[in-house]
Design an enzyme around this catalytic site. Structure first.
Site, PDB file in Angstrom:
ATOM      1  N   TYR A 146       0.832  -1.207   0.000  1.00 43.07           N
ATOM      2  CA  TYR A 146       0.000   0.000   0.000  1.00 43.07           C
ATOM      3  C   TYR A 146       0.866   1.256   0.000  1.00 43.07           C
ATOM      4  CZ  TYR A 146      -3.351   3.554   0.968  1.00 43.07           C
ATOM      5  OH  TYR A 146      -4.096   4.698   0.861  1.00 43.07           O
ATOM      6  N   ILE A 152       0.136  11.775   4.290  1.00 43.58           N
ATOM      7  CA  ILE A 152       0.091  10.353   3.929  1.00 43.58           C
ATOM      8  C   ILE A 152      -1.051   9.712   4.704  1.00 43.58           C
ATOM      9  CG2 ILE A 152       1.320   8.156   4.066  1.00 43.58           C
ATOM     10  CD1 ILE A 152       3.768   9.412   3.137  1.00 43.58           C
ATOM     11  N   SER A 188      -3.365  14.482   6.848  1.00 43.40           N
ATOM     12  CA  SER A 188      -4.121  13.921   5.720  1.00 43.40           C
ATOM     13  C   SER A 188      -5.609  13.849   6.035  1.00 43.40           C
ATOM     14  CB  SER A 188      -3.593  12.518   5.416  1.00 43.40           C
ATOM     15  OG  SER A 188      -4.497  11.826   4.584  1.00 43.40           O
ATOM     16  N   GLN A 202      -4.622  18.762   4.810  1.00 49.37           N
ATOM     17  CA  GLN A 202      -4.858  18.355   3.418  1.00 49.37           C
ATOM     18  C   GLN A 202      -6.293  17.904   3.255  1.00 49.37           C
ATOM     19  OE1 GLN A 202      -5.061  14.666   2.560  1.00 49.37           O
ATOM     20  NE2 GLN A 202      -5.938  15.385   0.623  1.00 49.37           N
ATOM     21  N   TYR A 230      -9.334  16.272   0.982  1.00 48.79           N
ATOM     22  CA  TYR A 230      -9.956  15.589  -0.149  1.00 48.79           C
ATOM     23  C   TYR A 230     -11.398  16.038  -0.148  1.00 48.79           C
ATOM     24  CZ  TYR A 230      -6.218  12.171  -1.021  1.00 48.79           C
ATOM     25  OH  TYR A 230      -5.042  11.552  -1.350  1.00 48.79           O
ATOM     26  N   THR A 246      -6.033  18.718  -2.403  1.00 50.15           N
ATOM     27  CA  THR A 246      -5.413  17.767  -3.332  1.00 50.15           C
ATOM     28  C   THR A 246      -6.325  17.549  -4.533  1.00 50.15           C
ATOM     29  OG1 THR A 246      -4.201  16.683  -1.562  1.00 50.15           O
ATOM     30  CG2 THR A 246      -4.494  15.419  -3.580  1.00 50.15           C
ATOM     31  N   LYS A 281      -2.604  21.116  -4.450  1.00 50.35           N
ATOM     32  CA  LYS A 281      -1.609  20.038  -4.567  1.00 50.35           C
ATOM     33  C   LYS A 281      -1.949  19.151  -5.754  1.00 50.35           C
ATOM     34  CE  LYS A 281       0.418  16.237  -1.810  1.00 50.35           C
ATOM     35  NZ  LYS A 281      -0.176  14.976  -2.231  1.00 50.35           N
ATOM     36  N   HIS A 316       1.500  12.748  -6.855  1.00 50.17           N
ATOM     37  CA  HIS A 316       1.025  11.830  -5.816  1.00 50.17           C
ATOM     38  C   HIS A 316       1.959  10.612  -5.716  1.00 50.17           C
ATOM     39  CE1 HIS A 316      -2.816  11.385  -3.420  1.00 50.17           C
ATOM     40  NE2 HIS A 316      -2.257  10.226  -3.167  1.00 50.17           N
ATOM     41  N   ARG A 321      14.107  11.999  -2.048  1.00 51.36           N
ATOM     42  CA  ARG A 321      14.645  10.919  -1.220  1.00 51.36           C
ATOM     43  C   ARG A 321      15.822  11.363  -0.369  1.00 51.36           C
ATOM     44  NH1 ARG A 321      10.550   9.673  -2.269  1.00 51.36           N
ATOM     45  NH2 ARG A 321       9.657   7.882  -3.327  1.00 51.36           N
TER      46      ARG A 321
HETATM   47  C1  FNR Z   1       0.069   9.509  -0.235  1.00 49.86           C
HETATM   48  N1  FNR Z   1      -0.195  10.805  -0.701  1.00 49.86           N
HETATM   49  C2  FNR Z   1      -1.305  11.482  -0.245  1.00 49.86           C
HETATM   50  N2  FNR Z   1      -1.539  12.749  -0.677  1.00 49.86           N
HETATM   51  C3  FNR Z   1      -2.599  13.441  -0.201  1.00 49.86           C
HETATM   52  O1  FNR Z   1      -2.790  14.579  -0.606  1.00 49.86           O
HETATM   53  N3  FNR Z   1      -3.419  12.880   0.736  1.00 49.86           N
HETATM   54  C4  FNR Z   1      -3.241  11.616   1.199  1.00 49.86           C
HETATM   55  O2  FNR Z   1      -3.986  11.135   2.042  1.00 49.86           O
HETATM   56  C5  FNR Z   1      -2.163  10.867   0.670  1.00 49.86           C
HETATM   57  N4  FNR Z   1      -1.953   9.587   1.070  1.00 49.86           N
HETATM   58  C6  FNR Z   1      -0.841   8.901   0.652  1.00 49.86           C
HETATM   59  C7  FNR Z   1      -0.600   7.624   1.126  1.00 49.86           C
HETATM   60  C8  FNR Z   1       0.569   6.952   0.760  1.00 49.86           C
HETATM   61  C9  FNR Z   1       0.842   5.583   1.317  1.00 49.86           C
HETATM   62  C10 FNR Z   1       1.501   7.587  -0.092  1.00 49.86           C
HETATM   63  C11 FNR Z   1       2.808   6.914  -0.461  1.00 49.86           C
HETATM   64  C12 FNR Z   1       1.242   8.838  -0.582  1.00 49.86           C
HETATM   65  C13 FNR Z   1       0.760  11.479  -1.605  1.00 49.86           C
HETATM   66  C14 FNR Z   1       1.831  12.217  -0.817  1.00 49.86           C
HETATM   67  O3  FNR Z   1       1.299  13.345  -0.190  1.00 49.86           O
HETATM   68  C15 FNR Z   1       2.959  12.666  -1.733  1.00 49.86           C
HETATM   69  O4  FNR Z   1       2.442  13.386  -2.812  1.00 49.86           O
HETATM   70  C16 FNR Z   1       3.777  11.490  -2.261  1.00 49.86           C
HETATM   71  O5  FNR Z   1       4.060  10.588  -1.218  1.00 49.86           O
HETATM   72  C17 FNR Z   1       5.074  11.947  -2.903  1.00 49.86           C
HETATM   73  O6  FNR Z   1       5.741  10.875  -3.493  1.00 49.86           O
HETATM   74  P1  FNR Z   1       7.023  10.175  -2.793  1.00 49.86           P
HETATM   75  O7  FNR Z   1       8.110  11.183  -2.750  1.00 49.86           O
HETATM   76  O8  FNR Z   1       6.585   9.748  -1.445  1.00 49.86           O
HETATM   77  O9  FNR Z   1       7.328   9.010  -3.667  1.00 49.86           O
END
Ligand code: FNR
Length: 411
Positions: free
Chosen positions: A37, A91, A119, A141, A143, A169, A281, A305, A339
């Protein structure tokens, strides 16, 4: 130096420093479904790879004999000074990583002075996280689902929690096609995970007595489903809901949390609902950046995302320069593929005001809870500071095109 000393002394690092090893350690610790996930992306995961490949292509170029002993990592954002250009990305479903979930992250963020974006799909209600953070900055954030009153309630709660901004988002008006989760039949929400903001929301709860149309597909009652049902019931108890109310809540959440026809006029409505700054976003197209500026928002976040939504879309870093150029005076933040500290420097040199760290902190959380998140943040920031020093850049805000090798020189 602190990071080396920690490694040499009795105090062993709790999380691997190298990003690939960090991810592998989290894989070893988590169940296959929980790891999938977090780590997984949309489709063939081409965009997830494109995010990292874009960072590979951008190269920094140092200047010599202009370094300084102390670097200033601070940046200005929304009228305040942040100590560093790092924020923690929102997240969802962090209970997949660790039982303390968002609460551990909130404490870590506050301890490190890094803002945390709560989130909409958190595992802990925003009020609990805000209380754990004291005066430390937090954002919320959003939704935007199909029930406007629930959305407004979230915004009011965010205001009451002292959120510094609403992060709307835009890239998840539908849930992406995620083969890793599909292959494992794992949708955390059906277990009641990641829906704490809803379960704790008075408007959402007031809806629970209203029946929904029966779902089109009724799953067979397999042992796995019965286990999921008991997890759901336990979650319900924690929020004072009976098993049948909790089933209704999970069903209502899945039926209402996305909104495929969200439009620009909704952004204008949000503008009227709240005085908080609004960040959008998921902006990747420069025309969307221009439209956002016309709608009176306060900033943009370039993001795909983490490659979880559209397979084959542009790598986020590749989209950054054109959005920065189109954004005018609006600050542009960045995520998706950050990273390391060197990545932070690259994003800032390409015009980002600050960056959001995503998956790496979730892995730190999985490995060592609050302490793990803190170490991941410390490692990224230590490398960022070092990178500035070695580039001959005194302050984070001085990074710019002059610190990037022209594409003809890069490989
Ligand atoms: C997310 N991301 C995300 N974004 C958001 O606006 N609301 C959310 O609830 C979530 N949930 C979420 C869960 C998981 C498991 C991941 C990995 C990502 C996206 C997050 O905010 C972000 O944009 C990304 O994680 C960026 O990519 P990297 O750098 O983590 O690969």
């Amino acid at each position: 130096t602190q990071v080396y000393v920690r490694g040499m002394g009795g105090e062993r690092p709790r999380v691997p420093v190298a990003p690939e090893r960090l991810q592998e350690a989290a894989r070893a610790k988590l169940s296959p479904a929980d790891f999938a996930y977090i780590a997984g992306g949309a489709g063939a995961e081409r965009t997830m790879r494109a995010n990292l490949a874009a960072f590979e292509r951008v190269r920094l170029i140092p200047r010599r004999l202009v370094g300084s002993r102390e670097r200033d990592l601070s940046v200005e954002l929304l009228g305040r000074t942040l100590p560093t250009p790092l924020l923690l990305a929102p997240i969802g479903v962090l209970e997949s990583a660790h039982p303390e979930a968002d609460l551990a992250v909130a404490r870590a963020a506050a301890a490190e002075g890094v803002p945390f974006i709560f989130s909409s799909q958190a595992s802990v209600p925003m009020e609990g996280c805000a209380a754990a953070m004291g005066e430390s900055p937090r954002l919320f954030q959003l939704y935007w689902g199909t029930d406007d009153e629930v959305t407004r309630s979230f915004v009011r709660r965010a205001e009451a929690c002292g959120a510094a901004a609403i992060v709307l988002t835009l890239d998840t008006t539908l849930l992406g096609w995620r083969p890793r989760d599909l292959d494992l039949g794992h949708l955390p929400f059906l277990r009641g995970r990641g829906i704490a903001q809803y379960l704790s929301d008075p408007v959402f709860r007031s809806r629970l007595e209203i029946p929904l149309p029966a779902p089109a597909v009724q799953p067979p009652r397999t042992p796995a489903l019965i286990r999921a049902g008991s997890e759901l019931a336990a979650k319900g108890r924690a929020f004072g809901l009976s098993p049948s109310q909790m089933r209704a809540a999970a069903a209502r959440f899945t039926a209402t949390y996305t909104r495929p026809d969200l439009g620009w006029d909704d952004v204008s409505r949000l503008r009227k609902w709240t005085r908080l700054p609004i960040l959008l976003k998921g902006i990747l197209h420069p025309d969307d950046a221009r439209e956002a500026a016309r709608r009176g928002v306060d900033g943009l976040i370039v993001s795909n995302h983490g490659g979880r939504q559209i397979d084959g879309e542009i790598g986020a870093l590749d989209a950054l320069p054109a959005v920065v150029a189109a954004a005018g005076d609006l600050p542009v933040l960045f995520d998706s593929g950050v990273r390391t500290g060197s990545d932070v420097a690259k994003a800032l040199a390409l015009g980002a005001r600050a960056v959001l760290l995503g998956r790496p902190y979730a892995y730190g959380l999985a490995l060592a809870g609050e302490a793990g998140v803190r170490e991941v943040i410390q490692n990224v920031l230590a490398e960022f500071d070092l990178t500035l020093g070695l580039l001959g850049v005194r302050a984070a805000r001085d990074l710019g095109p002059g610190n990037l090798a022209p594409p003809s020189l890069s490989t």
